[in-house]
Design an enzyme around this catalytic site. Structure first.
Site, short mmCIF file in Angstrom:
data_model
loop_
_atom_site.label_atom_id
_atom_site.label_comp_id
_atom_site.label_asym_id
_atom_site.label_seq_id
_atom_site.Cartn_x
_atom_site.Cartn_y
_atom_site.Cartn_z
N LYS A 209 -27.74 -18.40 -1.73
CA LYS A 209 -26.59 -19.32 -1.87
C LYS A 209 -25.28 -18.53 -1.90
O LYS A 209 -24.30 -18.89 -1.27
CB LYS A 209 -26.69 -20.12 -3.17
N MET B 253 -33.48 -25.15 -18.46
CA MET B 253 -33.63 -26.60 -18.61
C MET B 253 -34.96 -27.04 -19.23
O MET B 253 -35.07 -28.14 -19.74
CB MET B 253 -33.44 -27.28 -17.25
N CYS C 41 -27.14 -30.51 -19.63
CA CYS C 41 -27.88 -29.26 -19.39
C CYS C 41 -27.85 -28.27 -20.54
O CYS C 41 -28.83 -27.58 -20.76
CB CYS C 41 -27.45 -28.61 -18.08
N MET C 42 -26.77 -28.18 -21.30
CA MET C 42 -26.73 -27.14 -22.33
C MET C 42 -26.59 -27.64 -23.76
O MET C 42 -26.58 -26.85 -24.70
CB MET C 42 -25.56 -26.17 -22.05
N GLY D 5 -26.93 -23.24 -16.33
CA GLY D 5 -27.06 -23.59 -14.92
C GLY D 5 -25.73 -23.55 -14.20
O GLY D 5 -25.65 -23.17 -13.03
N GLN D 6 -24.67 -23.94 -14.88
CA GLN D 6 -23.37 -24.05 -14.22
C GLN D 6 -22.53 -22.80 -14.46
O GLN D 6 -22.67 -22.14 -15.48
CB GLN D 6 -22.63 -25.28 -14.73
#
Ligand code: SF4
Ligand code: SF4
Ligand code: SF4
Lengths: 136, 805
Positions: free
Chosen positions: B84, B349, B168-169, B386-387
């Site tokens: 990516k 996650m 997510c967190m 994740g971000q």
């Protein structure tokens, strides 16, 4: 019985999500826009018409070769070509790197088409000997 | 003008060089040696995608990004990128970038001017400021999140702001807060270079944090011994590299960790000295509603009570609950009992999107503390984000409905007062009640006003909830039938969210604007704008400031501080005020720098000290606390709470949890029971459904699906099944089938022997594909403490799709 999809058909479909037949059916709704279509894929790959011409042609004059120096498999974990090669046994992993077994490879070119490396790591080469019959 | 073909070629050449160098471990070839032509200027930026936080070098020519390469100077990735990252430049150049503000009239989105757009938002807010909400993002830059937080909490006296990081967190946050009294990991990525054992709990690092995983695999290549253990519910690309793959029944991770703790105590593996000196024991409070902080504080328990509570979790019992052989539980406990090993745990996650996510986090910290595997390089429990800025923007800036910047809480009167002082606001400006968390916010937005839906206008920035919220048919789609609700979406492409938007604002992205991110390891990163956004697209931060200014001009008193000055007043070097709400003048000064310097004052309270902006310009990120030395230089901190590295630990303390919830410098070891999932497979819905990500696509795929190489490599979603389950149903590989849950059904092709390998009785669907929305199926029951939904477990069934529907 529902229509079953051959192994090759499935992998070809994965390589062609916007194939016209699929577009017509409702199973894959139309895109909201923007994502690339069939004529719009990675320029370094073989044009899809050629690929279709080769697919399934066991007497293909071509075979795939993985150029390890461009391949992501070891550095950041790519597995796309081995996952999507439609011919059982045509690809194997050697110390983490994908390898083509030339006697089994049909030269269909899917691996080259799906390879996401910035410099495509799959080279389609003219084979020197005729391929072995495709195992079923 | 450089064509896309040329772009590929250039990017390819540079990338190939970087890969070759990284693998050969040689000195990098200077960029000048790369035949990419003249006139390319290079600058640094963190990658736009995941929380790993790699740095890229961005090559710009004629106003376009034309090449990307890994940044050799970056500690995180040392020149390497994942698939990516190498293509990140193309994320800017999808054909359908949004270039004009669009307003929905008679069901159709029609172009309008920016003035009209800003006026529309301002009027909606003026009409009902308390019914307005902001739904933000862990992809907001730090200054963007800070501006939005100040605007709504300090300006509108409204706390209805929450980021997608809630999805997510949030459970990692409540885990850290209740164990250490302060959020975010004590360790950092350096632990991966030092550990002897790496345990990945429900964490597919090879696909989700590939460059991080390569750091570990690289050690093996060099001949170092590192034992990799994958504890999960599905065989993944990560499992292939692991020495042990330990498969458990969904939701039984709690039992496994209790089983390890039980054995540590009973078999003498506990580090009694460490525990006596640095730890207390806690359990869930008798009355969680007693005080707002009760769920995080818990009730004290003695060691004997703790030991008794664990006694049911014998290896045999845990085997029954989890399906993991008793001998494997013993093997794990033996590893933790070995004081000579260095053990790092990572999770993402699997623990967090868990209806007992806070407890899963706590128990993992617990086994590290109980065994003393903490506080040395390589000995750390570390959650991965994740971000790219879940930590930097959502958690540190506190863009959640119950936080204020720098780790302060809305419910704490002192914290509100302190924030009002720092923002120069009149006392009492900040509303004392917490706002709606994500799930509640969307539920209220999707409920009509007469039925208690008290959110009327919702502004979404830098995220795609129309695809990423769980149970979409309940918390997103009903909006379509509620004409008085108004959805504003700042976006770069059309998405599942803009489908229902009333107003769409075209945004700048990544290197089209100045920015700052904060990655998983407390590393704050900075970049400059390198190219201009297309058409009329403008920065998200500018959009927020322009609306604030319009409200100010309309007479909204909240837009002024206690001296009557506009909340966002910025000056240039000459001391003159610059009207940055006028777009042509926005880049006359560096607004990011002004906002960041203002925000820095908030960060010291929880010892999350940030350095001045200019330090980040020089660095490839710095890990907080960044503390100034006597010689004037700024030093980052790799290992928090450990005397050898953390300047805030008292001399001689060895380890000090200086934000301890019990105020005695100790961390808390929690007991939490194993519990059943909210929905488990039954006769009607016999499969576990798990959802997640794939290597090639970033989250909802709006950027990566527009990058041809990534799109070709992973063209659409699928459902993974065990081949025997599939054959038992008569499904051929690739056949389109129907997956159904109590909430919806979805058609998609089945794939077995493919990317991942779920066990019998489990199916898996990735969520990147907007055409096959697995979140129409998910349950999304929330963790009662963190309010984070579970995306990994619900009951589903599969059936053959009708041939000609
Ligand atoms: S070209 Fe050969 S190796 Fe590549 S996908 Fe086709 S059969 Fe497999
Ligand atoms: S798809 Fe390309 S990069 Fe990926 S493993 Fe195969 S050859 Fe390597
Ligand atoms: S690992 Fe994450 S940050 Fe690094 S290049 Fe890949 S997507 Fe970007």
């Amino acid at each position: 019985m529902s229509a079953t999809v051959s192994r090759r058909g499935f992998f070809t479909a994965l390589g062609h999500p916007f194939h016209p037949t699929q577009r017509r059916s409702q199973s894959v709704p139309a895109l909201k826009g923007g994502a690339p279509g069939p004529g719009d894929r990675c320029e370094s790959g073989a044009p899809s018409q050629d690929r279709d011409g080769l697919a399934g042609n066991s007497a293909s004059a071509l075979t795939a070769i993985i150029q390890g120096r461009f391949c992501f498999a070891l550095t950041s974990f790519c597995s796309v070509c081995t996952e999507r090669c439609p011919v059982p046994g045509a690809m194997k992993k050697e110390r983490g790197l994908p390898m083509v077994v030339p006697d089994v490879c049909t030269g269909c070119g899917i691996c080259q088409e799906v390879c996401p490396a910035p410099r495509n790591a799959v080279l389609m080469m003219t084979r020197r000997t005729a391929p072995a019959p495709v195992p079923v | 003008m450089i064509t896309r073909r040329e772009f590929n070629r250039l990017a390819a050449l540079t990338a190939a060089t970087a890969v070759a160098n990284a693998r050969a471990q040689q000195a990098p070839a200077p960029a000048a040696n790369v035949p990419v032509g003249d006139g390319i200027t290079w600058d640094k930026a963190p990658c736009r995608f995941c929380g790993t936080g790699c740095h890229v070098r961005v090559g710009v020519k004629n106003g376009r990004v034309v090449a990307i390469e890994g940044d050799q100077l970056a500690d995180v990735n040392k020149g390497l990128l994942c698939v990516k990252g190498y293509h990140v430049g193309l994320a800017l150049y999808g054909k359908d970038r949004l270039t004009q503000p669009l307003l929905r009239r008679n069901g159709v989105l029609e172009p309008i001017s920016w003035e009209e757009a800003i006026e529309t938002i301002a009027q909606r807010i003026m009409a009902a400021p308390e019914k307005f909400a902001i739904y933000g993002s862990g992809q907001w830059t730090i200054p963007e999140g800070y501006a939005a937080n100040k605007f709504i909490k300090g300006g509108l006296s409204n706390n209805h702001i929450d980021p997608n990081a809630r999805l997510c967190m949030a459970s990692a946050v409540t885990g850290y807060l209740s164990v250490f009294g302060v959020d975010e990991p004590a360790g950092c990525y350096d632990d991966l270079d030092k550990c002897d054992v790496l345990i990945m709990w429900g964490n597919n690092m090879a696909e989700m944090h590939p460059v991080l995983f390569s750091r570990v695999i690289d050690r093996r290549t060099k001949g170092e011994k590192v034992t990799l253990i994958d504890v999960g519910t599905r065989r993944t690309r990560t499992s292939e590299f692991c020495d042990h793959y330990i498969e458990f029944k969904p939701h039984s991770d709690l039992a496994i960790m209790n089983g390890i703790a039980h054995l540590l105590i009973e078999k003498g593996g506990m580090n009694a000295e460490f525990v006596a000196r640095f730890c207390n024991f806690r359990k869930a409070p008798k009355d969680p509603a007693a005080t707002p902080t009760a769920p995080l504080m818990g009730d004290a328990m003695t060691f004997d009570e703790y030991r008794a509570a664990l006694s049911p979790y014998t290896p045999e019992q845990v085997e029954k609950l989890s399906g993991v052989p008793a001998s494997t539980i013993k093997m794990l406990a033996d590893l933790f009992a070995n004081k000579d090993l260095r053990i790092t745990s990572t999770w993402c996650m699997g623990f967090n999107q868990h209806s007992r996510g806070t407890n899963a986090n706590r128990l993992c910290h617990g086994i590290h503390l109980l065994s003393g595997h903490f506080g040395r390089p390589g000995d750390a429990p570390t959650s991965l984000t994740g971000q790219p800025s879940a930590s930097g923007t959502a958690r540190e800036v506190g863009t959640l409905c119950h936080f204020l910047p720098g780790g302060r809480m809305i419910l704490n009167a002192e914290h509100r007062k302190e924030s009002e002082r720092l923002w120069n606001l009149p006392e009492g400006r900040i509303h004392p009640k917490i706002g709606h968390h994500t799930m509640l916010m969307w539920e209220k937005f999707c409920t009509s006003a007469d039925k208690g839906g008290d959110i009327q206008t919702l502004w979404v920035q830098v995220t795609n909830p129309g695809q990423s919220l769980p149970n979409l048919n309940k918390v997103f789609k009903p909006k379509a039938a509620l004409p008085d609700k108004f959805l504003i979406v700042s976006e770069v492409y059309r998405t599942a969210t803009t489908e229902l938007a009333d107003l769409v604002l075209p945004s700048s992205m990544w290197v089209e604007k100045n920015g700052m991110y904060g990655n998983s390891e407390r590393r704050t990163q900075q970049w400059f704008r390198m190219v201009k956004p297309p058409g009329e697209a403008r920065d998200d931060c500018w959009q927020m400031l322009a609306v604030a200014r319009r409200l100010h001009d309309l007479g909204h008193l909240g837009m002024k501080d206690k001296d009557g000055k506009f909340l966002f007043t910025f000056k240039n070097d000459k001391g003159e005020e610059v009207p940055v709400w006028e777009w042509p003048r926005y880049y006359e000064i560096n607004v990011d720098k002004s906002l960041f310097e203002e925000y820095r004052a908030f960060t010291r309270y929880k010892h999350k000290d940030l350095a001045p902006y200019n330090e980040y310009v020089k660095a490839r990120g710095l890990r907080w606390p960044v503390v100034q030395q006597s010689d004037g230089t700024w030093r980052e901190t790799k290992f928090r709470f450990s005397e050898f590295d953390d300047p805030y630990v008292k001399k001689g303390a060895k380890i000090q949890f200086y934000h301890s919830t019990t105020k005695d410098d100790k961390a808390q070891i929690w007991f939490a029971p194993a519990e059943k999932a909210a929905e488990e497979p039954d006769v009607e819905f016999p499969f576990w459904l798990c959802t997640g990500r794939v290597l090639e696509h970033w989250h909802t795929g709006t950027m990566t699906r527009r990058i041809p190489q990534l799109h070709a490599a992973m063209p659409h979603a699928y459902v993974e099944m065990h081949p025997e389950d599939a054959r038992g149903k008569g499904f051929a590989n690739g056949e389109t089938i129907v997956v159904k849950t109590r909430r919806g059904d979805l058609k998609l092709p089945v794939w077995y022997d493919g990317r991942g390998h779920p066990p019998r009785g489990t199916i898996f669907i990735p969520f990147f594909d907007e055409r096959m929305l697995c979140n129409e199926l998910t349950l999304g029951d929330i963790d009662p403490i963190s309010k984070e939904p579970d995306y990994k477990k619900c009951a589903a069934t599969v059936m053959r799709a009708a041939v000609n529907p």
